[in-house]
Design a protein around this motif. Structure first.
Motif, mmCIF file in Angstrom:
data_model
loop_
_atom_site.group_PDB
_atom_site.id
_atom_site.type_symbol
_atom_site.label_atom_id
_atom_site.label_comp_id
_atom_site.label_asym_id
_atom_site.label_seq_id
_atom_site.Cartn_x
_atom_site.Cartn_y
_atom_site.Cartn_z
ATOM 1 N N GLN A 273 -36.126 -24.194 -18.066
ATOM 2 C CA GLN A 273 -34.937 -23.724 -18.146
ATOM 3 C C GLN A 273 -34.384 -22.836 -19.165
ATOM 4 O OE1 GLN A 273 -31.241 -26.302 -18.345
ATOM 5 N NE2 GLN A 273 -31.532 -26.183 -16.257
ATOM 6 N N VAL A 274 -34.265 -21.616 -18.956
ATOM 7 C CA VAL A 274 -34.384 -20.530 -19.887
ATOM 8 C C VAL A 274 -32.949 -19.896 -20.174
ATOM 9 C CG1 VAL A 274 -35.433 -18.320 -20.742
ATOM 10 C CG2 VAL A 274 -36.721 -19.973 -19.321
ATOM 11 N N GLU A 275 -32.568 -19.834 -21.394
ATOM 12 C CA GLU A 275 -31.436 -19.324 -21.880
ATOM 13 C C GLU A 275 -31.934 -18.180 -23.001
ATOM 14 O OE1 GLU A 275 -27.261 -20.214 -24.436
ATOM 15 O OE2 GLU A 275 -28.584 -21.872 -23.866
ATOM 16 N N VAL A 276 -31.362 -16.831 -22.890
ATOM 17 C CA VAL A 276 -31.543 -15.859 -24.081
ATOM 18 C C VAL A 276 -30.286 -15.734 -24.556
ATOM 19 C CG1 VAL A 276 -32.593 -13.786 -24.349
ATOM 20 C CG2 VAL A 276 -33.561 -15.174 -22.366
ATOM 21 N N GLU A 277 -30.161 -15.450 -26.100
ATOM 22 C CA GLU A 277 -29.333 -15.162 -26.776
ATOM 23 C C GLU A 277 -29.429 -14.063 -27.776
ATOM 24 O OE1 GLU A 277 -25.740 -17.625 -29.314
ATOM 25 O OE2 GLU A 277 -26.681 -18.457 -27.638
ATOM 26 N N THR A 278 -28.772 -13.276 -28.128
ATOM 27 C CA THR A 278 -28.664 -12.022 -28.986
ATOM 28 C C THR A 278 -28.091 -12.405 -30.168
ATOM 29 O OG1 THR A 278 -29.394 -10.411 -27.129
ATOM 30 C CG2 THR A 278 -28.653 -9.492 -29.312
ATOM 31 N N VAL A 279 -28.685 -12.288 -31.291
ATOM 32 C CA VAL A 279 -28.226 -12.705 -32.524
ATOM 33 C C VAL A 279 -28.354 -11.575 -33.515
ATOM 34 C CG1 VAL A 279 -27.855 -14.526 -34.536
ATOM 35 C CG2 VAL A 279 -28.437 -15.024 -32.163
ATOM 36 N N ARG A 280 -26.927 -11.043 -34.269
ATOM 37 C CA ARG A 280 -27.237 -10.193 -35.426
ATOM 38 C C ARG A 280 -27.819 -10.689 -36.525
ATOM 39 N NH1 ARG A 280 -24.093 -5.363 -33.850
ATOM 40 N NH2 ARG A 280 -25.328 -4.329 -35.566
ATOM 41 N N ALA A 281 -28.740 -9.741 -37.384
ATOM 42 C CA ALA A 281 -29.598 -10.189 -38.340
ATOM 43 C C ALA A 281 -28.715 -10.498 -39.496
ATOM 44 C CB ALA A 281 -30.519 -9.119 -39.006
ATOM 45 N N ARG A 282 -27.266 -10.226 -39.593
ATOM 46 C CA ARG A 282 -26.672 -10.371 -40.880
ATOM 47 C C ARG A 282 -25.194 -11.166 -40.353
ATOM 48 N NH1 ARG A 282 -26.793 -4.664 -43.637
ATOM 49 N NH2 ARG A 282 -28.889 -4.656 -44.385
ATOM 50 N N PRO A 283 -24.715 -11.939 -41.236
ATOM 51 C CA PRO A 283 -23.606 -12.913 -40.674
ATOM 52 C C PRO A 283 -22.343 -11.953 -40.405
ATOM 53 C CG PRO A 283 -24.112 -13.201 -42.856
ATOM 54 C CD PRO A 283 -25.014 -12.579 -42.209
ATOM 55 N N ASN A 284 -22.207 -10.751 -40.608
ATOM 56 C CA ASN A 284 -21.078 -9.691 -40.569
ATOM 57 C C ASN A 284 -21.167 -9.171 -39.361
ATOM 58 O OD1 ASN A 284 -23.098 -8.088 -41.331
ATOM 59 N ND2 ASN A 284 -21.936 -7.310 -43.231
ATOM 60 N N ASN A 285 -21.959 -9.525 -38.384
ATOM 61 C CA ASN A 285 -22.164 -8.904 -37.143
ATOM 62 C C ASN A 285 -22.681 -7.556 -37.479
ATOM 63 O OD1 ASN A 285 -22.004 -8.996 -34.365
ATOM 64 N ND2 ASN A 285 -20.202 -7.729 -34.034
ATOM 65 N N LYS A 286 -23.579 -7.372 -38.241
ATOM 66 C CA LYS A 286 -24.203 -6.040 -38.512
ATOM 67 C C LYS A 286 -25.601 -6.342 -38.639
ATOM 68 C CE LYS A 286 -20.306 -3.793 -41.012
ATOM 69 N NZ LYS A 286 -20.063 -2.956 -42.264
ATOM 70 N N GLY A 287 -26.519 -5.034 -38.920
ATOM 71 C CA GLY A 287 -27.829 -5.378 -38.901
ATOM 72 C C GLY A 287 -28.593 -5.289 -37.457
ATOM 73 N N PRO A 288 -29.897 -5.292 -37.386
ATOM 74 C CA PRO A 288 -30.640 -5.394 -35.969
ATOM 75 C C PRO A 288 -30.163 -6.644 -35.267
ATOM 76 C CG PRO A 288 -32.206 -5.123 -38.001
ATOM 77 C CD PRO A 288 -30.804 -5.102 -38.403
ATOM 78 N N ARG A 289 -30.297 -6.375 -33.866
ATOM 79 C CA ARG A 289 -30.012 -7.505 -33.029
ATOM 80 C C ARG A 289 -31.398 -8.224 -32.860
ATOM 81 N NH1 ARG A 289 -25.076 -6.796 -30.400
ATOM 82 N NH2 ARG A 289 -24.119 -4.754 -31.022
ATOM 83 N N HIS A 290 -31.353 -9.425 -32.983
ATOM 84 C CA HIS A 290 -32.635 -10.200 -32.702
ATOM 85 C C HIS A 290 -32.727 -11.069 -31.336
ATOM 86 C CE1 HIS A 290 -33.456 -9.573 -37.395
ATOM 87 N NE2 HIS A 290 -33.989 -8.504 -36.694
ATOM 88 N N THR A 291 -33.428 -11.713 -30.885
ATOM 89 C CA THR A 291 -33.648 -12.301 -29.654
ATOM 90 C C THR A 291 -34.128 -13.646 -29.936
ATOM 91 O OG1 THR A 291 -33.871 -10.422 -28.276
ATOM 92 C CG2 THR A 291 -34.545 -12.622 -27.193
ATOM 93 N N ILE A 292 -33.324 -14.695 -29.247
ATOM 94 C CA ILE A 292 -33.793 -16.259 -29.463
ATOM 95 C C ILE A 292 -33.806 -16.659 -28.112
ATOM 96 C CG2 ILE A 292 -33.679 -18.323 -30.273
ATOM 97 C CD1 ILE A 292 -31.899 -17.358 -32.449
ATOM 98 N N TRP A 293 -35.040 -16.935 -27.518
ATOM 99 C CA TRP A 293 -35.116 -17.804 -26.165
ATOM 100 C C TRP A 293 -35.040 -19.448 -26.356
ATOM 101 C CZ3 TRP A 293 -38.381 -13.763 -27.446
ATOM 102 C CH2 TRP A 293 -38.490 -12.626 -26.486
ATOM 103 N N PHE A 294 -34.095 -19.877 -25.692
ATOM 104 C CA PHE A 294 -34.104 -21.402 -25.505
ATOM 105 C C PHE A 294 -34.609 -21.894 -24.281
ATOM 106 C CE2 PHE A 294 -30.763 -19.868 -28.190
ATOM 107 C CZ PHE A 294 -31.007 -20.490 -29.461
ATOM 108 N N ALA A 295 -35.776 -22.429 -24.331
ATOM 109 C CA ALA A 295 -36.595 -23.021 -23.090
ATOM 110 C C ALA A 295 -36.508 -24.687 -22.895
ATOM 111 C CB ALA A 295 -37.597 -22.257 -23.178
#
Length: 227
Positions: A201-223
């Motif tokens: 059961q898969v959920e995909v979330e996008t998280v910024r590299a920095r806590p101030n909502n800046k920097g590259p967007r990274h991906t985390i899969w939760f399966a």
């Protein structure tokens, strides 16, 4: 402009060369000319741990982390780990742990001495195989941060972790309700489908590299293993 200073190097087994760089107060680990991780952009690796633990309902979870890196994921996991939980970190490069106790000691505090966790020099795939074969107990969560995504660029052989067979092995190493969480520098729709095809059961979330909502967007899969 602050100069970059090479602090140390380490050979990856069946892989390339890692270089630890100091740049003023910041540190970076390079693979050749590619930046694998650095102290300026650690938020998404911390979120890998925190968001996984938030999704677990086990009172004493048994967790496996693939890759120590700079210790961001491990430290964040310990911060939210229940008192009776346990974390094993598998790291193939022994020098990485030496760096953690040496030039990067200010990043980790006393986490390497926390009795709830251990960092061992081992291939995470071997620990996954042991659990999947019933040699060791199953894990409630497996957190993978050994590459920049499901392409195995860091070390020859890592790509097998992200194949259909590799995903099935990681699924079988999880308890029912357990989570496989995988960090990536970019999204990969084909990999999402591969996880779903494995019955997860898969959920995909996008998280910024920095806590101030800046920097590259990274991906985390939760399966999640549902049966």
């Amino acid at each position: 402009m602050l100069p970059r200073e090479e602090i140390a190097t380490a050979q990856i087994p069946n892989g390339g060369m890692l270089t630890l760089i100091a740049h003023g107060r910041d540190h970076v680990i390079m693979l050749g000319r590619d930046e694998l991780m650095g102290t300026r952009m650690q938020f998404s690796e911390e979120q890998l741990a925190r968001l996984t633990l938030e999704r677990l309902e086990m009172p004493a979870p048994r967790i496996l982390i693939g890759g120590y890196g700079m210790g961001f994921t491990y430290r964040a996991a310990l911060e939210v780990l229940p008192a009776n939980g346990h974390i094993t970190v598998a790291e193939v490069v022994a020098e990485i742990v030496d760096w953690a106790r040496g030039p990067l000691a200010h990043l980790i505090g006393d986490t390497l001495d926390d009795p709830r966790g251990e960092v061992i020099i081992a291939d995470v795939a071997a620990l996954v195989d042991d659990a999947g074969d019933g040699t060791t107990p199953l894990y409630d969560a497996i957190l993978m941060d050994v590459d920049n995504g499901p392409d195995g660029i860091v070390r020859d052989g890592n790509e097998r972790l992200y194949t259909r067979t590799g995903i099935a092995r990681m699924r079988d190493a999880l308890s029912v309700g357990g989570l496989l969480a995988i960090w990536s520098a970019a999204d990969d729709h084909k990999f999402t489908r591969r996880l779903m095809d494995a019955g997860l059961q898969v959920e995909v979330e996008t998280v910024r590299a920095r806590p101030n909502n800046k920097g590259p967007r990274h991906t985390i899969w939760f399966a999640r293993r549902v049966r």
